[in-house]
Design an enzyme around this catalytic site. Structure first.
Site, PDB file in Angstrom:
ATOM      1  N   CYS A 220      40.055  17.864  14.000  1.00 17.23           N
ATOM      2  CA  CYS A 220      40.356  16.966  12.883  1.00 17.23           C
ATOM      3  C   CYS A 220      39.128  16.081  12.594  1.00 17.23           C
ATOM      4  CB  CYS A 220      41.568  16.103  13.214  1.00 17.23           C
ATOM      5  SG  CYS A 220      41.275  14.898  14.534  1.00 17.23           S
TER       6      CYS A 220
ATOM      7  N   CYS B 150      38.216  13.799  15.445  1.00 16.89           N
ATOM      8  CA  CYS B 150      37.636  14.519  16.579  1.00 16.89           C
ATOM      9  C   CYS B 150      36.152  14.798  16.319  1.00 16.89           C
ATOM     10  CB  CYS B 150      38.376  15.826  16.822  1.00 16.89           C
ATOM     11  SG  CYS B 150      40.127  15.613  17.219  1.00 16.89           S
TER      12      CYS B 150
END
Length: 76
Positions: free
Chosen positions: A10, A13
């Protein structure tokens, strides 16, 4: 030093991985950065919220992207 960023990929991340690499370089650390995206492997660390940061096998942060200052403290 082995640094692992746990998360499915994501935006948070990815941001954690980029920030961690920047801070590690600023600190002059000899490190290896690994992105762990496999859910089963993430769960082996006991992490339920991502992104998470693991340093030398120990989970040091989970659930958010820490500030640059906090990240510096964790890696120093």
């Amino acid at each position: 030093m082995k640094i692992q960023v746990l998360g499915a990929g994501c935006p948070k991340c990815k941001a954690l991985a980029e920030l961690t690499a920047e801070v590690a370089q600023e600190l002059g650390l000899d490190y290896e950065l690994e992105k762990v995206t496999d859910l089963a492997e993430i769960m082996e660390f006991g992490v339920m919220t991502t992104p998470a940061l693991v340093v030398d096998g120990k989970v040091v942060h989970a659930g958010a992207v820490p500030s640059r200052g906090i990240l510096r403290e964790m890696l120093a």
